[in-house]
Design an enzyme around this catalytic site. Structure first.
Site, PDB file in Angstrom:
ATOM      1  N   ASP A 183       0.858  -1.176   0.000  1.00 13.81           N
ATOM      2  CA  ASP A 183       0.000   0.000   0.000  1.00 13.81           C
ATOM      3  C   ASP A 183       0.904   1.239   0.000  1.00 13.81           C
ATOM      4  O   ASP A 183       2.126   1.148   0.174  1.00 13.81           O
ATOM      5  CB  ASP A 183      -0.974  -0.017   1.190  1.00 13.81           C
ATOM      6  CG  ASP A 183      -2.216   0.837   0.895  1.00 13.81           C
ATOM      7  OD1 ASP A 183      -2.155   1.681  -0.026  1.00 13.81           O
ATOM      8  OD2 ASP A 183      -3.239   0.678   1.580  1.00 13.81           O
TER       9      ASP A 183
HETATM   10  C1  BGC Z   1      -5.124   3.155   0.179  1.00 16.44           C
HETATM   11  C2  BGC Z   1      -5.318   2.133  -0.912  1.00 16.44           C
HETATM   12  C3  BGC Z   1      -5.195   2.801  -2.261  1.00 16.44           C
HETATM   13  C4  BGC Z   1      -3.839   3.470  -2.347  1.00 16.44           C
HETATM   14  C5  BGC Z   1      -3.556   4.120  -3.686  1.00 16.44           C
HETATM   15  C6  BGC Z   1      -3.881   4.003  -0.016  1.00 16.44           C
HETATM   16  O1  BGC Z   1      -3.843   5.066   0.853  1.00 16.44           O
HETATM   17  O2  BGC Z   1      -5.081   2.486   1.423  1.00 16.44           O
HETATM   18  O3  BGC Z   1      -6.577   1.522  -0.768  1.00 16.44           O
HETATM   19  O4  BGC Z   1      -5.374   1.867  -3.281  1.00 16.44           O
HETATM   20  O5  BGC Z   1      -3.780   4.472  -1.352  1.00 16.44           O
HETATM   21  O6  BGC Z   1      -4.301   5.238  -3.881  1.00 16.44           O
END
Ligand code: BGC
Length: 728
Positions: free
Chosen positions: A262
């Site tokens: 993530d």
């Molecule tokens: C979130 C993810 C997301 C990623 C990219 C993160 O902060 O937890 O769910 O896909 O950002 O935007």
């Protein structure tokens, strides 16, 4: 597809530094809002930019065409970039929030929605979406419940597979399809106190039975990527959790695709308190099984050194790079790095009439009618309506994830939707502050006077209340599930007018609706309905469509009840009454059950159920691997009202005595049936061995003999039941 030999040659030609860059994902946007790469990097290119494997949040056909062209020139091996972004419930045409997709109980619709979203994204140059979110949610304080389909492993599994199929279609090389990334592995939704990013403690029994099935289902549907959660699971952050990412993911769930961290999650291993510095974070997360590092740059900065020092093997680096090259090859990017990116197609597809029509249908299917006394809904022709409240004229109908690529300006407001269906609305009051979440707030006398005046001259009040998009989604946790206090004050004042009140709630989560329901004649829970929100809501208010949405999260009576979910385990001291009983499970001060249970939702008609019939009550199973039904359970459902309507007939099972304590009820099937007034139909559910099995630690999926109860009804609290005994 160019094939393995081609990819192998590429791998042999790449330097270690280039491989580390291939494993890195750069953020498309610089902190000052300019786009990384195109405006800066591709003119002043760096080694990392030229050899990075993918970009996050960098899309739009023209930008992608240009960025990919420049990248292909600059990259020594002409390896194309992957462009990834969050297409969560639509790209430009925004559908209801995922929780609202869940309440449609219509996986086929979710699949269609995902395929529309994929098409709109693909023509803007997107190759991968970070969806579906497979997180099971039981605590409405957590803001990300808006991104989940709810509290049920069975239903969530149907939806994650449907989303995956919709995005990926018959193949990610095919036009207008993109690759899907299931997230957040695993247990992120169980964040302590509902606080985002917080720790989770989940034993194997619950992990396998409750939290993993929706991931497993997306994986079985062919999902190409997976993202671990930000959370620490049982003390070990998922990002460096080898047991989770190897033993469970690769060995048990047989996932073969790419694991992407993530956003900045590898950096976060330092504040998590498991790594002393970024070099250790790179080592531990890579060893645990992360292939791509999102946004932070510890792989690029450290992997070379870690291989040289012998801490990480080159074979492991090659295996990770090979997985990325394989995805690019599967998408046909080596032959055509631009895939579907096309500015002309963007004009044709984005927000086109067919996509808007599907979104409108989804809104009407997703809204849940919680109350409708004296048939105040549907509105009758010629009735004069006062449309009041902060969301009556608002385009803030899209949750935060929809706003990554969608735009509020494209939303149809509730007032516009009603006007389009010739509903006469007297001017109303709509300037209330949506963001006000404090208990104490300055009331606005002028606005209140305007609202009361509008109410005085009408037959019915339609009151649009709810949350601001920023009050849910990531980092949108709340300690109190009430509506903002000034909105409640508005409702209280309007209720004194004696006019019938129809309250529409826009929200990213279940709210405390007891007082709202008490003061309203009808309540329609519309979630964040998206681009076609106003039209879909108007379709329900006018009766053009009949409500059919059903809750997929239990609605609590107080915030203190969460986590609350229907499929909980029994206790040794159950309380079967609706009153407090000493030394029995429950609370001194409140009935422990939900205000509205899982599966609940009204229609404009009524349905009657016959008792549950079983094809046999003595079942012998000789082969528990057979997909043949062991027995059939059926009911006759009759529309006893005066409107046509769709009933969601729900099958729940209870394993009365297992080796482990089993949930009091588990959804195991449902059918949506549309019936005309007076019409009836027989709904039959085959019950297979698979539906009765559960995961026992150390033994895996197991079928156990004994007594099973079968409940069939219109929500998780139905008392319509029968039982059978299973012998094996
Ligand atoms: C979130 C993810 C997301 C990623 C990219 C993160 O902060 O937890 O769910 O896909 O950002 O935007």
């Amino acid at each position: 597809m160019l094939g393995q030999t081609y990819r192998k040659q590429l791998l042999e030609q790449m330097t270690l530094r280039e491989k580390a860059a291939e494993l890195s994902q750069l953020w498309g946007e610089n902190p000052d809002g300019t786009l990384m790469g195109l405006r800066h990097g591709f003119q002043k290119s760096t080694h990392l930019m030229d050899h990075a494997g993918s970009f996050l949040g960098f899309n739009g056909a023209e930008l992608v065409l240009e960025a990919q062209r420049l990248h292909m020139e600059a990259n020594t091996h002409h390896i194309p970039l992957l462009f990834m972004t969050d297409v969560i419930h639509g790209y430009k045409t925004i559908f209801p929030s995922v929780l609202g997709i869940g309440t449609t109980w219509d996986p086929a619709l979710a699949e269609e929605m995902a395929s529309v979203a994929a098409a709109e994204a693909a023509v803007s140059g997107v190759h991968v979406t970070f969806s579906p979110m497979a997180d099971l949610v039981r605590d409405a304080r957590w803001g990300r419940v808006t991104e989940s389909t709810g509290e049920d492993p069975y239903l969530n599994s149907l939806f994650t597979a449907a989303f995956t199929r919709g995005y990926q279609g018959d193949g990610i090389d095919k036009p207008l399809h993109i690759a899907s990334c299931v997230k957040h592995f695993a247990g992120y939704g169980a964040a302590e106190g509902g606080r985002d990013y917080d720790s989770t403690q989940i034993g194997d029994y619950s992990l396998y039975n409750d939290y993993l099935p929706a991931f497993s289902s997306a994986i079985d549907a062919g999902c190409e990527l997976l993202m671990p959660g930000f959370n620490a699971l049982n003390g070990m952050p998922c990002t460096c959790n080898r047991t989770l990412l190897q033993d469970i993911l690769r060995d048990d769930l047989q996932f073969k695709g790419i694991v992407i961290s993530d956003c900045t999650a590898i950096w976060e291993l330092v504040p998590h308190g498991v790594c002393a510095d970024n070099a250790e974070a790179a080592k531990r997360s890579f060893e645990a099984g992360i292939d791509i590092e999102m946004v932070s740059s510890t792989f690029y900065e450290n992997l070379e050194k870690l291989v040289e020092s012998g801490d990480i093997s080159i074979e492991q680096i090659d295996a990770a790079v090979e997985r990325i090259l394989l995805l690019k090859d599967k998408m046909g990017l080596f032959e055509n790095p631009y895939k579907d990116a096309d500015p002309e197609k963007e004009k044709e597809l984005h927000l086109c009439a067919a996509h808007r029509a599907l979104a409108r249908k989804a809104v009407a299917e997703s809204a849940v009618l919680l109350k409708n006394d004296h048939q105040v809904l549907p509105l009758q022709e010629g009735e004069k309506i006062a449309l009041i409240g902060p969301l009556s004229d608002s385009r803030e109908l899209i949750d935060v994830w929809g706003l990554v690529n969608g735009e509020e300006k494209d939303c149809v407001t509730i007032r516009e939707g009603l006007a389009d269906q010739d509903i006469l609305c007297v001017p109303g009051c709509h300037q209330w502050n949506l963001r006000e979440i404090d208990a104490v707030h300055p009331s606005d006398d002028a606005l209140m006077a305007e609202a009361l005046q509008a109410a005085a001259s009408c037959d019915k009040i339609v009151l649009a209340l709810g949350e601001h998009p920023a009050m849910s989604s990531e980092a949108g946790s709340r300690s109190d599930l009430s509506l903002p206090a000034n909105q409640l004050e508005l409702l209280r004042a309007l209720s004194c007018t004696g006019k019938p009140i129809i309250t529409i709630l826009i929200s990213g989560r279940p709210l405390l609706v007891k007082e709202i329901a008490d003061l309203s004649d009808a309540v329609l829970m519309a979630w964040f309905p998206g681009t076609e929100g106003g039209n879909g809501i108007a379709d329900l208010l006018t009766g053009r469509c009949s409500p059919s949405g059903r809750l997929t999260m239990s609605f609590p009576r107080t915030t203190g009840q969460v986590p609350i979910y229907y499929n909980h385990l029994p206790t040794g001291r159950p309380n079967d009454t609706d009153k407090y009983e000493s030394f029995k499970n429950g609370y001194i001060d409140i009935y422990p059950g939900p205000l509205y249970p899982f599966g609940y939702g009204l229609t404009y008609t009524e349905f009657d159920y016959s008792p549950v019939r079983l094809s046999t009550d003595q079942v012998i199973c000789q082969d528990d691997t057979s997909a043949e039904p062991l027995l059939e359970a059926s009911v006759t459902v009759t529309n006893t009202g005066t409107h046509e309507g769709t009933e969601t007939v729900q099958l729940y099972l209870q394993d009365v005595a297992g080796t482990y304590s089993r949930p009091v009820r588990m959804l195991k099937g449902f059918r949506k049936v549309m019936l005309a007034p007076g019409e009836n139909t027989v709904v039959t559910f085959p019950i297979t061995a698979d539906l009765l099995k559960y995961y026992i630690p150390g033994r895996g999926l197991t079928l156990e003999a004994g007594l099973f109860r079968v409940f069939i009804g219109s929500d998780a609290e139905t008392s319509n039941k029968n039982e059978f005994t299973l012998t094996i």
